[in-house]
Design a protein around this motif. Sequence first.
Motif, PDB file in Angstrom:
ATOM      1  N   THR A 237       0.805  -1.221   0.000  1.00 25.09           N
ATOM      2  CA  THR A 237       0.000   0.000   0.000  1.00 25.09           C
ATOM      3  C   THR A 237       0.838   1.270   0.000  1.00 25.09           C
ATOM      4  O   THR A 237       0.288   2.375   0.037  1.00 25.09           O
ATOM      5  CB  THR A 237      -0.955   0.010   1.206  1.00 25.09           C
ATOM      6  OG1 THR A 237      -0.204  -0.191   2.411  1.00 25.09           O
ATOM      7  CG2 THR A 237      -1.992  -1.093   1.079  1.00 25.09           C
ATOM      8  N   GLU A 241       3.806   4.654  -7.730  1.00 24.47           N
ATOM      9  CA  GLU A 241       3.345   4.593  -9.114  1.00 24.47           C
ATOM     10  C   GLU A 241       1.937   4.004  -9.182  1.00 24.47           C
ATOM     11  O   GLU A 241       1.568   3.137  -8.395  1.00 24.47           O
ATOM     12  CB  GLU A 241       4.295   3.741  -9.952  1.00 24.47           C
ATOM     13  CG  GLU A 241       5.708   4.308 -10.079  1.00 24.47           C
ATOM     14  CD  GLU A 241       6.590   3.973  -8.901  1.00 24.47           C
ATOM     15  OE1 GLU A 241       6.112   3.248  -8.006  1.00 24.47           O
ATOM     16  OE2 GLU A 241       7.750   4.435  -8.868  1.00 24.47           O
ATOM     17  N   ASN A 242       1.153   4.464 -10.147  1.00 20.27           N
ATOM     18  CA  ASN A 242      -0.199   3.961 -10.360  1.00 20.27           C
ATOM     19  C   ASN A 242      -1.008   3.981  -9.059  1.00 20.27           C
ATOM     20  O   ASN A 242      -1.642   2.998  -8.683  1.00 20.27           O
ATOM     21  CB  ASN A 242      -0.171   2.542 -10.929  1.00 20.27           C
ATOM     22  CG  ASN A 242       0.530   2.477 -12.268  1.00 20.27           C
ATOM     23  OD1 ASN A 242       0.314   3.323 -13.131  1.00 20.27           O
ATOM     24  ND2 ASN A 242       1.385   1.482 -12.441  1.00 20.27           N
ATOM     25  N   ARG A 243      -0.972   5.137  -8.426  1.00 21.63           N
ATOM     26  CA  ARG A 243      -1.600   5.246  -7.103  1.00 21.63           C
ATOM     27  C   ARG A 243      -3.095   4.948  -7.161  1.00 21.63           C
ATOM     28  O   ARG A 243      -3.652   4.353  -6.217  1.00 21.63           O
ATOM     29  CB  ARG A 243      -1.361   6.646  -6.539  1.00 21.63           C
ATOM     30  CG  ARG A 243      -1.685   6.779  -5.064  1.00 21.63           C
ATOM     31  CD  ARG A 243      -0.780   5.918  -4.216  1.00 21.63           C
ATOM     32  NE  ARG A 243      -1.176   5.950  -2.809  1.00 21.63           N
ATOM     33  CZ  ARG A 243      -0.767   5.080  -1.894  1.00 21.63           C
ATOM     34  NH1 ARG A 243       0.042   4.089  -2.247  1.00 21.63           N
ATOM     35  NH2 ARG A 243      -1.160   5.174  -0.659  1.00 21.63           N
ATOM     36  N   ALA A 244      -3.752   5.331  -8.216  1.00 27.46           N
ATOM     37  CA  ALA A 244      -5.187   5.074  -8.329  1.00 27.46           C
ATOM     38  C   ALA A 244      -5.464   3.579  -8.277  1.00 27.46           C
ATOM     39  O   ALA A 244      -6.397   3.128  -7.596  1.00 27.46           O
ATOM     40  CB  ALA A 244      -5.739   5.668  -9.618  1.00 27.46           C
ATOM     41  N   GLU A 245      -4.657   2.804  -8.983  1.00 30.25           N
ATOM     42  CA  GLU A 245      -4.840   1.353  -8.975  1.00 30.25           C
ATOM     43  C   GLU A 245      -4.578   0.776  -7.592  1.00 30.25           C
ATOM     44  O   GLU A 245      -5.266  -0.152  -7.148  1.00 30.25           O
ATOM     45  CB  GLU A 245      -3.916   0.708 -10.008  1.00 30.25           C
ATOM     46  CG  GLU A 245      -4.254   1.064 -11.441  1.00 30.25           C
ATOM     47  CD  GLU A 245      -3.320   0.386 -12.429  1.00 30.25           C
ATOM     48  OE1 GLU A 245      -2.560  -0.509 -11.996  1.00 30.25           O
ATOM     49  OE2 GLU A 245      -3.343   0.754 -13.617  1.00 30.25           O
ATOM     50  N   THR A 246      -3.577   1.317  -6.902  1.00 30.16           N
ATOM     51  CA  THR A 246      -3.254   0.828  -5.556  1.00 30.16           C
ATOM     52  C   THR A 246      -4.408   1.081  -4.591  1.00 30.16           C
ATOM     53  O   THR A 246      -4.796   0.204  -3.815  1.00 30.16           O
ATOM     54  CB  THR A 246      -1.976   1.511  -5.030  1.00 30.16           C
ATOM     55  OG1 THR A 246      -0.895   1.225  -5.908  1.00 30.16           O
ATOM     56  CG2 THR A 246      -1.624   1.007  -3.631  1.00 30.16           C
ATOM     57  N   ARG A 248      -7.580   1.529  -5.309  1.00 35.51           N
ATOM     58  CA  ARG A 248      -8.712   0.683  -5.663  1.00 35.51           C
ATOM     59  C   ARG A 248      -8.498  -0.762  -5.214  1.00 35.51           C
ATOM     60  O   ARG A 248      -9.426  -1.425  -4.753  1.00 35.51           O
ATOM     61  CB  ARG A 248      -8.943   0.713  -7.176  1.00 35.51           C
ATOM     62  CG  ARG A 248      -9.441   2.040  -7.721  1.00 35.51           C
ATOM     63  CD  ARG A 248      -9.904   1.890  -9.159  1.00 35.51           C
ATOM     64  NE  ARG A 248     -10.226   3.186  -9.755  1.00 35.51           N
ATOM     65  CZ  ARG A 248      -9.428   3.858 -10.572  1.00 35.51           C
ATOM     66  NH1 ARG A 248      -8.261   3.355 -10.915  1.00 35.51           N
ATOM     67  NH2 ARG A 248      -9.810   5.021 -11.063  1.00 35.51           N
ATOM     68  N   ALA A 249      -7.282  -1.238  -5.336  1.00 39.86           N
ATOM     69  CA  ALA A 249      -7.004  -2.648  -5.059  1.00 39.86           C
ATOM     70  C   ALA A 249      -6.912  -2.969  -3.578  1.00 39.86           C
ATOM     71  O   ALA A 249      -7.306  -4.056  -3.137  1.00 39.86           O
ATOM     72  CB  ALA A 249      -5.708  -3.067  -5.756  1.00 39.86           C
TER      73      ALA A 249
END
Length: 272
Positions: A237, A241-246, A248-249
Motif C-alpha cells: 500500500t 506509481e499507479n496510485r489510483a490502482e493501488t 482501488r485494489a
Amino acid sequence: MDLAKYGPWALITGGSEGVGAAFARQLAADGFKLVLVARKPEPLEELAAELRGKGAEVRVLSADLSKPDVLDHVRAVTDDIEIGLLVYNAGANNTRGNFIELPREVPDSVIAINVLGQTEFARHYGAPMIARGRGGIILTGSLGGYLGSATLAAYTAAKAFSRVFTEALWAECQPLGVDVLHLNIGFTATPAMARLGLPIEYAEAPENVAREGLDNIANGPVWIVSTKGNLEQAKRTSIVENRAETVRAFQIGPREDTGKAAIEQEELANGS
C-alpha cells in the motif's frame, strides 16, 4: 522495560481493555506506577483493582478523548507526578460512510482523538521528558494509515498523520534522550473489534502487540507489529506509481470481509 529510563509513572490512554490493558499489565509487572485513562469507568476500575491486587499503584480517570478539554482533566491526576512513559493508545473507528454523508461529529471525533489528542498529549508530556533527558512516547497507529479507503476518509487520513507526525517527533526527540515510537497495529483481537462484529479469532493477541511496542520503543520511528502479512501489506500500500490502482485494489473492505483478508495475509506471508 527500563524503569529508570521510562518511569516511575506510565500514562496509558485507552487503558481499560485490549491493547491498553495489555500495556498496563506488562508495565505493572515491570514495577511501573500507572495512570489509566479511558471513557468507560467500569472496565477501568476492574483493571485497576486487578493491578492493585498485585501490588501496583494505579490512578484512573474516566474521560472522553474526543473532547477539547480532555488534557485538562488528565492533568488533574498527573501534574503532581513524573510521567516517564506516554502510551497514547486510542482511535478505533466505529462508524463508516461516505465522508460528505456522515454527520460532522463522526469525522470530527476521529480527528480529535487521532490528531489533536496525539499532538496535545505528546507536547505536554514530552516537554518534561526532554528537560530530564529521558523518557518514552508510544503513539499507536494502523495499517490503514498507508492509503485512503472509501467510507473511512477521516480515519485513514488521521492514521497517516499519526505516522508522519511520529517520525518527525522521533527525529526531534531521539538526539535529546527521549524515545518515540509509532506502533503500527494490524488486525488485533480487542473488545472494540469484537463489538464491531469482526471475526477476532483470526486476529493478533493484544498481549503480543503491547510486548512488541515495549520491546521496540528504542527502535523507532516506526515499528510494524509482526502479525503475519502486516509488513507485506504496508509495502503493497506504499507504492507511489499507479496510485489510483493501488487505492482501488487495497482499500479497506467491508467489515464482513476482514476475517477473509486476515487469512489471505497469513497465506501470503507463508508463500501459499
